[in-house]
Design a protein around this motif. Sequence first.
Motif, PDB file in Angstrom:
ATOM      1  N   ASN A  90       1.113  -1.087  -0.141  1.00  0.00           N
ATOM      2  CA  ASN A  90       0.056  -0.264  -0.187  1.00  0.00           C
ATOM      3  C   ASN A  90       0.750   1.534  -0.129  1.00  0.00           C
ATOM      4  OD1 ASN A  90      -2.048  -1.769   0.322  1.00  0.00           O
ATOM      5  ND2 ASN A  90      -3.166  -0.334   2.169  1.00  0.00           N
ATOM      6  N   LEU A  91      -0.130   2.466  -0.159  1.00  0.00           N
ATOM      7  CA  LEU A  91       1.367   3.308  -0.061  1.00  0.00           C
ATOM      8  C   LEU A  91       0.258   4.469   1.203  1.00  0.00           C
ATOM      9  CD1 LEU A  91       0.810   4.484  -3.473  1.00  0.00           C
ATOM     10  CD2 LEU A  91       2.128   3.586  -3.411  1.00  0.00           C
TER      11      LEU A  91
ATOM     12  N   MET B  69     -10.118  13.957  11.799  1.00  0.00           N
ATOM     13  CA  MET B  69     -10.570  13.802  10.371  1.00  0.00           C
ATOM     14  C   MET B  69     -11.067  13.582  10.403  1.00  0.00           C
ATOM     15  SD  MET B  69      -7.703  11.465   7.917  1.00  0.00           S
ATOM     16  CE  MET B  69      -9.007  11.669   7.438  1.00  0.00           C
ATOM     17  N   TYR B  88      -6.242  13.260  12.458  1.00  0.00           N
ATOM     18  CA  TYR B  88      -5.714  13.511  11.171  1.00  0.00           C
ATOM     19  C   TYR B  88      -4.629  12.165  10.924  1.00  0.00           C
ATOM     20  CZ  TYR B  88      -4.228  16.222   7.058  1.00  0.00           C
ATOM     21  OH  TYR B  88      -4.384  16.684   6.328  1.00  0.00           O
ATOM     22  N   GLN B  89      -5.259  11.363   9.872  1.00  0.00           N
ATOM     23  CA  GLN B  89      -4.255  10.665   9.428  1.00  0.00           C
ATOM     24  C   GLN B  89      -3.599   9.845   8.550  1.00  0.00           C
ATOM     25  OE1 GLN B  89      -6.112   6.814  10.425  1.00  0.00           O
ATOM     26  NE2 GLN B  89      -6.634   7.938  12.236  1.00  0.00           N
ATOM     27  N   ASN B  90      -2.339   9.383   7.936  1.00  0.00           N
ATOM     28  CA  ASN B  90      -2.760   8.933   6.517  1.00  0.00           C
ATOM     29  C   ASN B  90      -3.054   8.270   5.897  1.00  0.00           C
ATOM     30  OD1 ASN B  90      -0.091  11.190   5.970  1.00  0.00           O
ATOM     31  ND2 ASN B  90       0.776   9.134   5.731  1.00  0.00           N
ATOM     32  N   LEU B  91      -3.665   8.072   4.460  1.00  0.00           N
ATOM     33  CA  LEU B  91      -4.564   6.765   4.140  1.00  0.00           C
ATOM     34  C   LEU B  91      -3.468   6.404   3.470  1.00  0.00           C
ATOM     35  CD1 LEU B  91      -6.914   8.859   1.818  1.00  0.00           C
ATOM     36  CD2 LEU B  91      -7.040   8.368   4.320  1.00  0.00           C
ATOM     37  N   SER B  92      -4.043   4.497   3.170  1.00  0.00           N
ATOM     38  CA  SER B  92      -3.094   3.736   3.609  1.00  0.00           C
ATOM     39  C   SER B  92      -4.202   3.474   2.168  1.00  0.00           C
ATOM     40  CB  SER B  92      -3.109   2.974   4.741  1.00  0.00           C
ATOM     41  OG  SER B  92      -2.200   1.832   3.908  1.00  0.00           O
ATOM     42  N   LEU B  93      -3.608   3.160   0.763  1.00  0.00           N
ATOM     43  CA  LEU B  93      -4.568   2.721   0.049  1.00  0.00           C
ATOM     44  C   LEU B  93      -3.228   1.695  -1.451  1.00  0.00           C
ATOM     45  CD1 LEU B  93      -6.018   5.358  -1.683  1.00  0.00           C
ATOM     46  CD2 LEU B  93      -7.101   3.499  -0.251  1.00  0.00           C
ATOM     47  N   ASP B  94      -3.956   0.207  -1.833  1.00  0.00           N
ATOM     48  CA  ASP B  94      -3.721   0.005  -2.514  1.00  0.00           C
ATOM     49  C   ASP B  94      -2.863   0.522  -3.958  1.00  0.00           C
ATOM     50  OD1 ASP B  94      -3.892  -3.283  -3.696  1.00  0.00           O
ATOM     51  OD2 ASP B  94      -3.375  -1.899  -5.237  1.00  0.00           O
ATOM     52  N   PRO B  95      -1.513   0.469  -4.503  1.00  0.00           N
ATOM     53  CA  PRO B  95      -0.989   0.557  -5.592  1.00  0.00           C
ATOM     54  C   PRO B  95      -2.348   0.968  -7.105  1.00  0.00           C
ATOM     55  CG  PRO B  95       0.340  -0.231  -5.073  1.00  0.00           C
ATOM     56  CD  PRO B  95      -0.631  -0.562  -4.037  1.00  0.00           C
ATOM     57  N   VAL B  99      -8.904   5.539  -7.681  1.00  0.00           N
ATOM     58  CA  VAL B  99      -8.551   7.203  -7.331  1.00  0.00           C
ATOM     59  C   VAL B  99      -6.974   7.589  -8.162  1.00  0.00           C
ATOM     60  CG1 VAL B  99      -7.135   6.903  -5.265  1.00  0.00           C
ATOM     61  CG2 VAL B  99      -8.768   9.354  -6.373  1.00  0.00           C
ATOM     62  N   PHE B 100      -5.825   6.586  -7.652  1.00  0.00           N
ATOM     63  CA  PHE B 100      -4.939   7.047  -9.000  1.00  0.00           C
ATOM     64  C   PHE B 100      -4.664   7.238 -10.141  1.00  0.00           C
ATOM     65  CE2 PHE B 100      -3.074   5.338  -4.131  1.00  0.00           C
ATOM     66  CZ  PHE B 100      -3.318   6.621  -3.630  1.00  0.00           C
ATOM     67  N   THR B 177     -13.958  15.418   0.831  1.00  0.00           N
ATOM     68  CA  THR B 177     -13.642  15.211  -0.408  1.00  0.00           C
ATOM     69  C   THR B 177     -13.941  13.799  -1.020  1.00  0.00           C
ATOM     70  OG1 THR B 177     -11.361  15.975   0.429  1.00  0.00           O
ATOM     71  CG2 THR B 177     -11.030  14.408  -1.142  1.00  0.00           C
ATOM     72  N   ILE B 179     -13.554   9.953  -2.905  1.00  0.00           N
ATOM     73  CA  ILE B 179     -12.101   8.936  -3.757  1.00  0.00           C
ATOM     74  C   ILE B 179     -12.525   7.956  -4.018  1.00  0.00           C
ATOM     75  CG2 ILE B 179     -10.786  10.657  -3.028  1.00  0.00           C
ATOM     76  CD1 ILE B 179      -9.557   8.092  -1.748  1.00  0.00           C
ATOM     77  N   TYR B 196     -13.935  11.702   3.019  1.00  0.00           N
ATOM     78  CA  TYR B 196     -13.430  12.052   4.359  1.00  0.00           C
ATOM     79  C   TYR B 196     -13.674  14.212   3.904  1.00  0.00           C
ATOM     80  CZ  TYR B 196      -9.429  12.619   0.800  1.00  0.00           C
ATOM     81  OH  TYR B 196      -8.080  12.761   0.450  1.00  0.00           O
ATOM     82  N   ILE B 198     -11.192  17.164   5.558  1.00  0.00           N
ATOM     83  CA  ILE B 198     -10.178  17.609   6.839  1.00  0.00           C
ATOM     84  C   ILE B 198     -10.569  19.254   6.781  1.00  0.00           C
ATOM     85  CG2 ILE B 198      -8.683  15.739   5.906  1.00  0.00           C
ATOM     86  CD1 ILE B 198      -7.451  17.182   3.742  1.00  0.00           C
TER      87      ILE B 198
END
Lengths: 401, 401
Positions: A90-91, B69, B88-95, B99-100, B177, B179, B196, B198
């Motif tokens: 994951n990113l 958030m 508030y924290q990072n999103l962990s997403l498969d590459p 959305v990418f 937002t 995604i 989400y 922010i």
Amino acid sequence: MLKTLSRRLSSSAAKPQQLAQRLISSFELPEQTGAPLSVAKLAIEKTTTPKEKLAPEKLVFGHTFTDHMLQVPWSASEGWLEPKIVPYQNLSLDPATCVFHYAFECFEGMKAYRDNHGKIRMFRPDKNMERMKKTAARICLPTFDSDELTKLIAKLVELDSEWIPSNRGYSLYLRPTMIGTQASLGVNPPSSALLYVIMSPVGPYYPTGFKAVRLEATDYAIRAWPGGVGDKKLGANYAPGILPQRMAASRGFQQNLWLFGEEGYVTEVGTMNAFFVFKNGDKKELVTAPIDGTILEGVTRDSILALARERFDPAEWDISERKFTMKEVADRAKAGTLLEAFGSGTAAVVSPIKEINWHGEAVNVPLQEGKESGVVAETMANWIAEIQYGEKEHPWSYVIE
Amino acid sequence: MLKTLSRRLSSSAAKPQQLAQRLISSFELPEQTGAPLSVAKLAIEKTTTPKEKLAPEKLVFGHTFTDHMLQVPWSASEGWLEPKIVPYQNLSLDPATCVFHYAFECFEGMKAYRDNHGKIRMFRPDKNMERMKKTAARICLPTFDSDELTKLIAKLVELDSEWIPSNRGYSLYLRPTMIGTQASLGVNPPSSALLYVIMSPVGPYYPTGFKAVRLEATDYAIRAWPGGVGDKKLGANYAPGILPQRMAASRGFQQNLWLFGEEGYVTEVGTMNAFFVFKNGDKKELVTAPIDGTILEGVTRDSILALARERFDPAEWDISERKFTMKEVADRAKAGTLLEAFGSGTAAVVSPIKEINWHGEAVNVPLQEGKESGVVAETMANWIAEIQYGEKEHPWSYVIE
């Protein structure tokens, strides 16, 4: 430079679209400072938990990914940082990252094939690299040396080469992707980015032979326009096409045939380029829309044109990149001078078309007797596959080892 | 429904753009099954490590975020899942997340203000919610109940209310937002998504009074097209505008004035709507481009039009939503009947314009003597701020408490 551009801006009764191409392609982006992308700096971290491989016949396009991925971060101050091959993972990104808000993202689609001698080949990676650079520059993402990225991708393919099924028709779909990673909400050029490559083993698009599609000619939604970005492989060009696709599907059509303007110019099919075969007296004409900023500059499109120009008898064939309208297609269908139609793209290579619904009326496209394809589409699919699988040596084939 | 749509498709010599609006706005999306978005299910996990707050004068737009958030996942099979307020924290997403790759993303920009009595107010959140739903539906992301999302946002604002500076001119910028989160490469409607929100404390856009901008009239790059998605708040509309903005900046202009078509219709300024004040004999005219699918339906735009219609003397003023060209603006500047121009948007409320460079020539826009703004822009900025900061009670003010 300011003066040159002002003069260009003020000159000319040129059409906006010509002006757009000239201006944007001639705009000199600020020199990219910092380190260049370099395969020499590659670091590899192998997975300790390899995944189980799916039986080839169970593969669904873009659902299964290999064990590793390539990641190369970039920053405006330092340039390209160390490329890394790491376990597929994951990113982790701040929710304010600009890729989530302003679509700072672009990608490529390409494939690697295993030939009969066990060698691995990519198909025209130079074309994908050049297009990715043009696309990235259009949204102020960084460019790079094409050869270096090709070599980096080759290293990744090599490492995960077991994932390429050896059956004819199978391949490894490669997805180079670049995203803006700056975590702030101002609408500005990203000061940081991430280039990454993931890979997905894929089966043949037509496991049981061609299956011709029915299209809906779409003029209420416009995919691309002069002075826009429809010729770039940007994420931005894809999400807006989904609702019209869903609408077409609800009426029984697999894809949209995107028309443009009041004239109804034929541009593309879904996410593919569009080819038509017409009969003009004693000659035949292979036609596709010209590169005018509103169609994607497809690698398969370019390959089909090149092969046709090289191998079709010019006494019998005209190969045309020209504007043509849906009305011309419909009139020719009635007159019996529409011989064939197909889409072209990396996923399917060619996708034969059997019907186009235009304003509620069916325009029928001939197929070969007892087949789901026209003869040109079938010929091109074979010629290109021979090169992709190394059955014919050709400069388009990039052998990895 | 198939028949109705076919009839609509086949009918009419209507312009594609009218057809587009009618069709897309009348298309009935499949009923969304599964659970509705619901504030009743909200779970709150408070941070145990609150961040230090920046001195208000050091705030840069969209760089600093509050402690928490809101996150609400959605899936096609289950609908809206439990809303959560989390640190508030990072999103962990498969590459491979869509959305990418295909820009499945949309957002809103809105603000919360602290009034003189310490109460917190949002400005017309219903308008933002309605626009976000229309935008989401256009790219097959899920819609939701506007009131429920407004209440969820209010809960988040309340929790982080210490982050809203109390100084006049300061506010909390809110960024809802959405995604697409499906992790596969097929170009299809996302089967899962994440909504989400922010929040970023922001200072006044003009800390030392208005600063009028110089624009470059841009016709070589086209922001939006009839039948396209330029009226939606999609990420896809933003990245492509950055290179032209950078080109304008390299020639000394802060923003683009986006023109459309060979006629050179005035559409928008950078990421704002555009207003002009003209003199027609004894009357004045406040003009902005009409909602025709090529401009964003700005909440500030709507507010300015409503206030002008309510408070300007109709004996002296015409309030027009109509097409007008850059040539009209330039001709009026020469004739002395161009009185004022300004952009409108959530970030700046109004942004006065003092010059427009058109094909290399400067079109000068009058300002008030000794000020960096025209009188209408200044009046509107004050009227809107009075409502935003609760100095005048108004139905547009949504009090959180």
